[in-house]
Design a protein around this motif. Structure first.
Motif, mmCIF file in Angstrom:
data_model
loop_
_atom_site.group_PDB
_atom_site.id
_atom_site.type_symbol
_atom_site.label_atom_id
_atom_site.label_comp_id
_atom_site.label_asym_id
_atom_site.label_seq_id
_atom_site.Cartn_x
_atom_site.Cartn_y
_atom_site.Cartn_z
ATOM 1 N N GLN A 190 0.810 -1.216 0.000
ATOM 2 C CA GLN A 190 0.000 0.000 0.000
ATOM 3 C C GLN A 190 0.846 1.271 0.000
ATOM 4 O O GLN A 190 0.318 2.372 -0.040
ATOM 5 C CB GLN A 190 -0.966 -0.004 1.195
ATOM 6 N N TYR A 191 2.169 1.107 0.032
ATOM 7 C CA TYR A 191 3.070 2.259 -0.035
ATOM 8 C C TYR A 191 3.688 2.418 -1.425
ATOM 9 O O TYR A 191 3.676 3.503 -1.989
ATOM 10 C CB TYR A 191 4.174 2.127 1.028
ATOM 11 N N VAL A 203 -0.558 1.082 10.430
ATOM 12 C CA VAL A 203 -0.433 2.473 9.986
ATOM 13 C C VAL A 203 0.012 3.331 11.167
ATOM 14 O O VAL A 203 0.997 4.065 11.088
ATOM 15 C CB VAL A 203 -1.775 2.988 9.392
ATOM 16 N N ASN A 218 -6.436 0.204 10.540
ATOM 17 C CA ASN A 218 -5.065 0.474 10.968
ATOM 18 C C ASN A 218 -4.031 -0.512 10.428
ATOM 19 O O ASN A 218 -2.844 -0.344 10.675
ATOM 20 C CB ASN A 218 -4.985 0.507 12.504
ATOM 21 N N LYS A 236 9.566 2.293 6.903
ATOM 22 C CA LYS A 236 8.609 3.064 7.704
ATOM 23 C C LYS A 236 8.899 2.901 9.191
ATOM 24 O O LYS A 236 8.822 3.868 9.954
ATOM 25 C CB LYS A 236 7.178 2.611 7.400
ATOM 26 N N THR A 246 4.641 7.001 11.650
ATOM 27 C CA THR A 246 3.399 7.059 10.885
ATOM 28 C C THR A 246 3.771 7.280 9.420
ATOM 29 O O THR A 246 4.889 7.729 9.124
ATOM 30 C CB THR A 246 2.492 8.217 11.369
ATOM 31 N N PRO A 247 2.860 7.002 8.495
ATOM 32 C CA PRO A 247 3.185 7.247 7.076
ATOM 33 C C PRO A 247 3.575 8.700 6.811
ATOM 34 O O PRO A 247 4.478 8.967 6.008
ATOM 35 C CB PRO A 247 1.882 6.889 6.357
ATOM 36 N N LEU A 299 -0.015 6.491 1.876
ATOM 37 C CA LEU A 299 -0.730 5.270 1.492
ATOM 38 C C LEU A 299 -1.407 5.459 0.145
ATOM 39 O O LEU A 299 -1.919 6.545 -0.149
ATOM 40 C CB LEU A 299 -1.797 4.932 2.538
ATOM 41 N N GLN A 346 -6.672 4.535 1.492
ATOM 42 C CA GLN A 346 -6.967 4.610 2.913
ATOM 43 C C GLN A 346 -7.594 3.289 3.352
ATOM 44 O O GLN A 346 -8.579 2.854 2.759
ATOM 45 C CB GLN A 346 -7.922 5.786 3.179
#
Length: 165
Positions: free
Chosen positions: A80-81, A94, A107, A119, A123-124, A131, A134
């Motif tokens: 998701q990154y 997350v 989360n 990471k 947090t992102p 992300l 979401q």
């Protein structure tokens, strides 16, 4: 011959059944055919792909378990990154557990090992790693099953009966 999407009288998806069970419901008059794929069970009787029950059925809400398999499916088996899709995906919080982040649909995301390590316990936003999507709780367990069929290129006519595909 295939699977059939069963809709409630309100056109809300209820479940997926076999074509044989669907034909029985049609013959008994408990359902009506909404869609078919051009194939026939026998002359003059098209093979259904979507049927609708004639009477509304109340269905209790069913909680979707928060499992690795379900998270991977929700996130389309991709990081998701960075968008990487492969076999060595991990699960990432997350908001890290060390900062009070819990285990919830909102989360946890799938991440490749590289992005997860990069990471770390940030947090992102702090890691400057936004992300792609979401994270959210899926609509229903049936949604999972339907998306598998539609994403595989099968039963495209189901798409218009399910929200969010």
């Amino acid at each position: 011959m295939g699977k059939v999407l069963v809709l409630n009288a309100s056109y809300e998806p209820l479940n997926i059944t076999s074509w044989r069970r669907a034909v029985v419901l049609l013959i008994k008059g408990k359902a009506e055919q909404v869609e078919h794929n051009g194939k026939y069970v026998y002359s003059g009787f098209p093979l259904p792909t979507v049927i609708r029950l004639r009477h509304y059925v109340r269905v209790p809400y069913k909680e979707i378990p928060l499992t690795r398999k379900n998270l991977l499916h929700r996130d389309s088996h991709s990081c998701q990154y960075c968008g990487y899709s492969g076999d060595d995906l991990t699960l990432d919080h997350v908001i890290p557990r060390s900062r009070g982040g819990g285990d919830s649909w909102e989360n946890i995301v799938t991440a490749c090992v590289r992005c997860n390590v990069k990471k770390g316990s940030r947090t992102p936003k702090e890691a400057n790693m936004p992300l792609q999507y979401q994270p959210r709780k899926p609509y229903s367990s049936l949604y999972f099953e339907v998306t598998k069929h539609v994403k595989n290129g099968v039963n495209q006519e189901w798409r218009k009966y399910v929200i969010g595909i």
